[in-house]
Design a protein around this motif. Structure first.
Motif, short mmCIF file in Angstrom:
data_model
loop_
_atom_site.label_atom_id
_atom_site.label_comp_id
_atom_site.label_asym_id
_atom_site.label_seq_id
_atom_site.Cartn_x
_atom_site.Cartn_y
_atom_site.Cartn_z
N GLY A 50 -29.61 -81.06 -21.95
CA GLY A 50 -28.86 -80.64 -20.58
C GLY A 50 -29.10 -79.14 -20.11
N ILE A 51 -28.92 -78.39 -21.28
CA ILE A 51 -28.93 -76.89 -20.85
C ILE A 51 -30.51 -76.67 -20.34
N HIS A 52 -31.30 -77.26 -20.98
CA HIS A 52 -33.00 -77.01 -20.58
C HIS A 52 -33.18 -77.89 -19.19
N LYS A 53 -32.44 -79.09 -19.03
CA LYS A 53 -32.64 -79.81 -17.86
C LYS A 53 -32.18 -78.90 -16.58
N ALA A 54 -31.06 -78.20 -16.83
CA ALA A 54 -30.39 -77.42 -15.83
C ALA A 54 -30.93 -75.97 -15.58
N LYS A 55 -31.97 -75.71 -16.60
CA LYS A 55 -32.45 -74.70 -16.55
C LYS A 55 -31.52 -73.30 -16.56
N LEU A 56 -30.66 -73.42 -17.63
CA LEU A 56 -29.44 -72.40 -18.09
C LEU A 56 -29.78 -71.76 -19.29
N GLU A 57 -30.87 -71.70 -19.95
CA GLU A 57 -31.04 -71.22 -21.32
C GLU A 57 -30.85 -69.57 -21.31
N VAL A 58 -30.94 -69.01 -20.02
CA VAL A 58 -30.67 -67.58 -20.38
C VAL A 58 -29.36 -67.20 -20.47
N SER A 59 -28.61 -68.01 -19.91
CA SER A 59 -27.07 -67.84 -20.03
C SER A 59 -26.11 -68.66 -20.69
N MET A 60 -26.62 -69.69 -21.36
CA MET A 60 -25.96 -70.59 -22.25
C MET A 60 -26.87 -71.25 -23.34
N ARG A 61 -25.90 -71.37 -24.47
CA ARG A 61 -26.59 -72.11 -25.51
C ARG A 61 -25.75 -72.98 -26.21
N ASP B 281 -25.52 -85.66 -17.24
CA ASP B 281 -25.31 -84.82 -15.84
C ASP B 281 -23.90 -84.59 -15.64
N ALA B 282 -22.89 -85.89 -15.88
CA ALA B 282 -21.62 -85.50 -15.49
C ALA B 282 -20.97 -84.38 -16.70
N LYS B 283 -21.46 -84.48 -17.94
CA LYS B 283 -20.92 -83.63 -18.94
C LYS B 283 -21.25 -82.35 -18.50
N MET B 284 -22.70 -82.01 -17.98
CA MET B 284 -23.15 -80.87 -17.74
C MET B 284 -22.73 -80.00 -16.51
N ALA B 285 -22.04 -81.07 -15.64
CA ALA B 285 -21.31 -80.46 -14.26
C ALA B 285 -19.92 -79.71 -14.78
N THR B 286 -19.40 -80.53 -15.72
CA THR B 286 -18.12 -79.89 -16.17
C THR B 286 -18.26 -78.54 -16.97
N ILE B 287 -19.40 -78.62 -17.73
CA ILE B 287 -19.87 -77.40 -18.56
C ILE B 287 -20.04 -76.16 -17.76
N LYS B 288 -21.09 -76.53 -16.44
CA LYS B 288 -21.47 -75.53 -15.45
C LYS B 288 -20.29 -74.77 -14.74
N ALA B 289 -19.11 -75.52 -14.63
CA ALA B 289 -17.75 -75.23 -13.87
C ALA B 289 -17.15 -74.16 -14.82
N LEU B 290 -17.28 -74.51 -15.93
CA LEU B 290 -16.42 -73.62 -16.99
C LEU B 290 -17.35 -72.32 -17.40
N GLN B 291 -18.59 -72.39 -17.38
CA GLN B 291 -19.69 -71.30 -17.57
C GLN B 291 -19.46 -70.67 -18.82
N PRO B 292 -19.23 -71.40 -19.89
CA PRO B 292 -19.28 -70.76 -21.25
C PRO B 292 -20.54 -70.09 -21.71
N THR B 293 -20.74 -69.25 -22.48
CA THR B 293 -21.80 -68.69 -23.11
C THR B 293 -22.20 -69.61 -24.19
N VAL B 294 -21.49 -70.18 -25.19
CA VAL B 294 -21.54 -70.90 -26.23
C VAL B 294 -21.08 -72.19 -25.98
N ILE B 295 -21.68 -73.29 -26.35
CA ILE B 295 -21.06 -74.70 -26.26
C ILE B 295 -21.26 -75.21 -27.66
N VAL B 296 -20.01 -75.46 -28.60
CA VAL B 296 -19.94 -75.58 -30.15
C VAL B 296 -19.85 -77.09 -30.17
#
Length: 443
Positions: free
Chosen positions: A413-424, A385-400
């Motif tokens: 984490g993407i699935h849990k946050a319901k971000l599949e449409v905007s991020m992978r 959750d802490a990692k995803m908070a940082t990722i959501k603040a950056l709003q990347p399209t892709v996390i490698v």
């Protein structure tokens, strides 16, 4: 009397397995504390820090503190991410200590029938015989391709399982798809052997195929030895190194050849363990020299791609106007053990379709840590959750990322946050391959 005997056995096991000289390296300075995820996520509980755990190891070994459930919990909650090692001015070998400790505990601990059975299945069968792993993944393929997965989800069957398992099921990749090889850009200049890995060569077979194709495109001659075994990392991290050593021995024998310069892998966790074969087999005179050669030749795919000239090739490609916002999450073991962190970033920054942004705290663990997210779902979930908070603040399209466990965890984490449409999330090999495929397909 029984309790006393168990305590004596545990103390003796610690004396046998846990190296006192390594314990004494720790100066208790506390430089490790800010780097330790479990210390930070347990309200700075000293028992959940590297120096706290080392103090407990020493106390159990010396018979000062009896081994009980609270001590075992401290060892179990360690992610094994080894972020404390780069932070330590004394060079404490914490990774070796936590592995030795878990081996000492497993030797004496009275496990339940279920735990014993599970460990036997996992460590004596699934991660020892590659055919067993292939059969397990073929069942997953059947589950996905026959419509069973859709039916199971539709009727709500997964609601019977813990939430974290339901999330992991939703994050599993589709199994096996054939890829097109890339066009070679120069003649062979280097010969390497490819350590395919057990999960990477089954669940992520497509990524392995792309790995070979990228190397061949750059003129690298790739050999794939048959009958490879699991690297043994999960054995080592779970106190089962004694069972896993057969894997190490078979691999060092199989790859012991002067025909190639490097042994390349594409999984950060596996690569770190492979790099330490020389440490794990140091006491075995029969295999010590072979293990040293194996470890010296081991290299991560990002490092090899840079050595093979990928950056020079990417410099010839036209930059694209529409660029994808991309960030990178480090594999803990790739960064902290193998010290590979610049090469993946260099490659991503050089790709023609990428606008790269550094992820704050990319070096901190995502909570995957092998099977930690299955064994310790609550704390793993907090860390994610802490990692995803940082990722959501950056709003990347892709996390490698560069490790299958990290990839599954970030996808969860993407699935849990319901971000599949905007991020992978994607493996670095897949992202490189897909970014340059249109320039390098066979004509």
């Amino acid at each position: 009397m029984v309790v006393t005997n168990i305590q004596q056995q545990m103390q003796q096991s610690f004396e046998t397995h846990v190296d006192e000289n390594l314990l004494l390296d720790c100066m208790r300075c506390g430089f490790c504390l800010p780097s330790c995820p479990t210390y930070l996520h347990t309200e700075q509980d000293e028992a959940q820090s590297p120096r706290g755990r080392i103090a407990l190891m020493k106390a159990v070994r010396d018979g000062i503190v009896p081994f009980d459930a609270s001590v075992e919990k401290s060892f179990d909650l360690c992610l094994g991410c080894r972020a404390c090692e780069p932070a330590c001015p004394a060079g404490v070998q914490y990774g070796a200590l936590i592995e030795q400790t878990r081996e000492a505990v497993q030797e004496v601990k009275h496990s339940s029938f279920l735990e014993k059975t599970t460990r036997t299945i996992v460590f004596n069968n699934l991660f020892v015989k590659q055919k067993n792993m292939e059969h397990a993944v073929s069942l997953l393929h059947f589950y996905q391709k026959t419509g069973m997965q859709k039916a199971v989800r539709k009727i709500g069957f997964l609601n019977l399982f813990p939430k974290h398992l339901k999330t992991m099921e939703a994050s599993l990749p589709p199994v096996a798809k054939k890829i097109q090889p890339l066009k070679q850009v120069k003649t062979a200049a280097m010969k390497v052997a490819f350590f395919t890995g057990c999960l990477m060569d089954t669940l992520y077979k497509e990524t392995n195929d792309k790995t070979v194709s990228l190397l061949q495109m750059l003129g690298v001659d790739v050999i794939i030895p048959d009958n490879q075994n699991c690297c043994g990392a999960l054995h080592g991290h779970s106190g089962e190194l004694k069972r896993g050593k057969q894997n190490l021995i078979l691999n060092v024998e199989l790859f012991d050849s002067d025909d190639y310069t490097y042994i390349v892998n594409n999984a950060g966790g596996c690569g770190a363990f492979l790099k330490e074969y020389e440490k794990h087999l140091h006491s075995d005179e029969r295999y010590r020299e072979k293990a040293i050669r194996f470890s010296k030749k081991t290299i991560d795919i990002s490092s090899l791609l840079v050595k093979a000239g990928l950056l020079d090739y990417l410099a010839t490609l036209p930059q694209q106007a529409n660029q994808t916002l991309v960030t990178y999450q480090d594999s803990c073991h790739l960064r902290n053990v193998n010290k590979v962190f610049n090469e993946p970033r260099m490659i991503l920054q050089a790709l023609p379709n990428v606008h790269f942004k550094e992820l704050p705290n990319a070096h901190t663990c995502c909570g995957s840590a092998g099977i930690y997210n299955l064994l310790q779902p609550a704390l793993a979930g907090d860390i994610l959750d802490a990692k995803m908070a940082t990722i959501k603040a950056l709003q990347p399209t892709v996390i490698v990322t560069a490790n299958p466990g990290c990839l599954l965890q970030i996808q969860a984490g993407i699935h849990k946050a319901k971000l599949e449409v905007s991020m992978r999330a994607t493996h670095i090999v897949d992202f490189i391959y897909n970014s340059i495929a249109k320039y390098s397909k066979i004509s």
